[in-house]
Write a protein that holds these residues in place. Structure first.
Motif, PDB file in Angstrom:
ATOM      1  N   SER A 200       0.850  -1.196   0.000  1.00 41.66           N
ATOM      2  CA  SER A 200       0.000   0.000   0.000  1.00 41.66           C
ATOM      3  C   SER A 200       0.881   1.239   0.000  1.00 41.66           C
ATOM      4  O   SER A 200       1.909   1.303   0.692  1.00 41.66           O
ATOM      5  CB  SER A 200      -0.942   0.012   1.200  1.00 41.66           C
ATOM      6  OG  SER A 200      -0.219   0.030   2.407  1.00 41.66           O
TER       7      SER A 200
ATOM      8  N   SER B 233       0.669   5.462   0.325  1.00 45.21           N
ATOM      9  CA  SER B 233      -0.191   6.570   0.730  1.00 45.21           C
ATOM     10  C   SER B 233       0.582   7.880   0.718  1.00 45.21           C
ATOM     11  O   SER B 233       1.705   7.957   1.224  1.00 45.21           O
ATOM     12  CB  SER B 233      -0.738   6.338   2.145  1.00 45.21           C
ATOM     13  OG  SER B 233      -1.449   5.130   2.206  1.00 45.21           O
ATOM     14  N   SER B 234      -0.053   8.907   0.126  1.00 44.69           N
ATOM     15  CA  SER B 234       0.472  10.271   0.177  1.00 44.69           C
ATOM     16  C   SER B 234      -0.729  11.204   0.306  1.00 44.69           C
ATOM     17  O   SER B 234      -1.875  10.750   0.365  1.00 44.69           O
ATOM     18  CB  SER B 234       1.278  10.591  -1.083  1.00 44.69           C
ATOM     19  OG  SER B 234       0.447  10.546  -2.223  1.00 44.69           O
TER      20      SER B 234
ATOM     21  N   THR C 226      -3.849   7.132  -2.695  1.00 45.36           N
ATOM     22  CA  THR C 226      -3.742   5.849  -2.003  1.00 45.36           C
ATOM     23  C   THR C 226      -3.810   4.762  -3.063  1.00 45.36           C
ATOM     24  O   THR C 226      -4.767   4.697  -3.833  1.00 45.36           O
ATOM     25  CB  THR C 226      -4.874   5.649  -0.977  1.00 45.36           C
ATOM     26  OG1 THR C 226      -4.801   6.685   0.006  1.00 45.36           O
ATOM     27  CG2 THR C 226      -4.732   4.299  -0.277  1.00 45.36           C
TER      28      THR C 226
END
Length: 316
Positions: free
Chosen positions: A231, A233-234, A238
């Motif tokens: 995964s 995420s920023s 996502t």
């Protein structure tokens, strides 16, 4: 004719041979392994693929060559002997380019020693962490804003945390465009798992690494089924990749994740190196920066669990 040397004809080495034979260039390939059984399996696997250039030839040997010149050498031995093999190779032969398998080396001093050897013999080298060559991960990189902080997590079970962490650390480096890896947390399980290979261990639990502000968490549970989810995420994104199911969910975009086998990649790697004098693989110095914090962490953990003072990290 370009001369290629493959050292180690085991599971990976034989797949490198299959890939090399699919190169479009005429190649004179030498495969070296002290085991006759391994050489026989490599020869059988070589006969299973279609040849990319009809002029390419293969020869097999149980010992390293002497006083020869090679354009490319692929070192696909186990990590425990890789540094010694590299030193022996370069002491007797001229090699322009080396592609190392990973985990690179088990002992920390071997990283600096081999780096010095490569400089001394004017060898350019890369390390084979091929996820950065997968079209799906290249596509994902295009979706990531390089100005945003990235949090990456790899979770699952049965994925071989000891021997395969470097794959995901390298992918993390590729996505972040950084290589100065730092260890952040050690929450590894206290029980070590004996690897399929005698004298080697596997790890479970969690470990966290940082590249600047970017974070990578690796988690492998003790469940026996193989499961790997990545995964990313920023602030603006996502993305979830299920490597076993072969799916990528990037919000409104969904597409397939396709694994590229080594037999599909080696020929392309060889062609790229011979045609351009460079490679899309991780260069040796950067890979050392990614390997050494991981080796330090895992070696310290294994020593604590075994109550020993091993100098070589028993993962391969």
């Amino acid at each position: 004719m370009n001369k290629i040397l493959i050292i180690g004809a085991g599971q990976l080495g034989s797949r490198h041979l299959q890939g090399a034979l699919q190169s479009t260039l005429p190649l004179n390939i030498m495969v070296v392994d002290p085991s006759s059984d391994s050489l026989n399996i490599a020869q059988q696997r070589a006969e299973q693929v279609s040849i990319g250039n009809v002029k390419s030839i293969v020869q097999y040997s149980k010992s390293l060559p002497k006083t020869e010149s090679f354009d490319i050498c692929i070192i696909a031995t186990s990590a425990s002997v890789r540094a010694k093999v590299t030193a022996s190779l370069l002491a007797e032969n001229k090699v322009s380019y080396i592609v190392f398998e990973k985990v690179l080396f088990q002992a920390l001093h071997e990283y600096t020693e081999v780096e010095a050897l490569l400089e001394q013999h004017n060898v350019t080298a890369w390390v084979n962490c091929p996820r950065r060559l997968y079209p799906s991960y290249q596509q994902i990189k295009e979706l990531i804003n390089p100005k945003e902080v990235l949090a990456m997590k790899v979770s699952g079970s049965g994925w071989g945390m000891g021997c395969n962490s470097i794959h995901f650390i390298d992918l993390f480096s590729y996505l972040c465009n950084e290589a100065n890896l730092q260890t952040a947390e050690n929450n590894l399980d206290t029980q070590l798992l004996e690897s399929k290979r005698a004298g080697f261990y596997e790890l479970t639990g969690k470990a966290k690494f940082m590249l600047g502000q970017h974070s990578l968490e690796l988690e492998c549970t003790t469940a026996t089924e193989v499961a790997i989810k990545v995964s990313l995420s920023s602030d603006s994104n996502t993305i979830v990749i299920d490597e076993i199911e072969g799916t990528i969910n990037a919000g409104k975009q969904q597409f397939k994740h396709q694994v590229k086998y080594q037999s599909e990649l080696t020929g392309l790697n060889i062609d790229e190196i011979l045609n351009t004098n460079t490679s899309s693989l991780t260069n040796f110095k950067e890979s050392c920066q990614l390997h050494t914090p991981m080796i330090e962490l895992y070696l310290e953990h294994i020593n604590n669990m075994l109550n020993k003072n091993l100098l070589e990290c028993p993962i391969t």
